[in-house]
Write an enzyme that holds these catalytic residues in place. Structure first.
Site, short mmCIF file in Angstrom:
data_model
loop_
_atom_site.label_atom_id
_atom_site.label_comp_id
_atom_site.label_asym_id
_atom_site.label_seq_id
_atom_site.Cartn_x
_atom_site.Cartn_y
_atom_site.Cartn_z
N THR A 40 0.75 -1.13 -0.03
CA THR A 40 0.06 0.08 -0.20
C THR A 40 0.75 1.22 0.20
OG1 THR A 40 -0.12 0.21 2.22
CG2 THR A 40 -1.79 -1.22 1.31
N ASP A 41 0.15 2.26 -0.55
CA ASP A 41 0.71 3.49 -0.15
C ASP A 41 0.60 4.33 0.99
OD1 ASP A 41 -1.95 4.55 -0.58
OD2 ASP A 41 -1.50 5.14 -2.48
N MET A 42 0.75 5.68 1.19
CA MET A 42 0.37 6.29 2.46
C MET A 42 -0.99 6.31 2.80
SD MET A 42 3.50 9.42 2.09
CE MET A 42 2.69 10.05 3.90
N ALA A 43 -1.64 6.06 1.76
CA ALA A 43 -3.35 6.26 2.15
C ALA A 43 -3.91 5.05 2.52
CB ALA A 43 -4.04 6.80 0.98
N ILE A 76 -3.77 2.39 0.40
CA ILE A 76 -4.44 2.06 -0.72
C ILE A 76 -3.45 1.22 -1.43
CG2 ILE A 76 -5.51 2.55 -3.14
CD1 ILE A 76 -6.61 4.78 -1.60
#
Length: 129
Positions: free
Chosen positions: A14-17, A19
């Site tokens: 995932t990324d920082m969000a 997602i």
């Protein structure tokens, strides 16, 4: 024939969000294709050593429809659309339950050690139909 392959989304995907990072969908569908070929009884190492050919992705047309998130359980569905002497076209989808998240048309070609187009071995073409 549709091949299914389960995937769990890990934090590292995932990324920082929280997602799934877009490039990881390509990893997911690659794993599913490898598992599908293995399930067909095709040994890619033997194909390289015996026949001197390997599969390579030539083109991917991808559609990102909805996001997957940390800890989701996903299923990658792979279906053969066409097989010729040197190439395969596959349709792949990533699902979370009843929700389609991602889909791609993938063109895979067979190449020799020099990188030139090569015919798929006949026994492998038969398995892929």
């Amino acid at each position: 024939m549709v091949h299914t392959f389960p995937i769990r989304v890990y934090y590292e995907d995932t990324d920082m969000a929280g997602i799934v990072y877009y490039a990881n969908y390509l990893r997911y569908i690659e794993r599913a294709r490898s598992d599908w070929v293995r399930a067909l009884g095709v040994d890619q190492n033997a194909m390289r050593e015996k026949d001197g050919v390997v599969f390579v992705v030539r083109r991917v047309e991808a559609d990102y429809i909805a996001p997957a998130k940390f800890d989701d359980e996903l299923v990658v569905r792979t279906e053969t659309k066409s097989v010729t002497g040197v190439r395969l076209v596959m349709h792949q989808e990533v699902w979370r339950g009843d929700t389609l998240l991602f889909q791609a048309e993938v063109l895979v070609v067979c190449v020799n050690e020099a990188g030139g187009a090569a015919r798929l071995p006949a026994n492998i073409r038969q398995k892929l139909h």
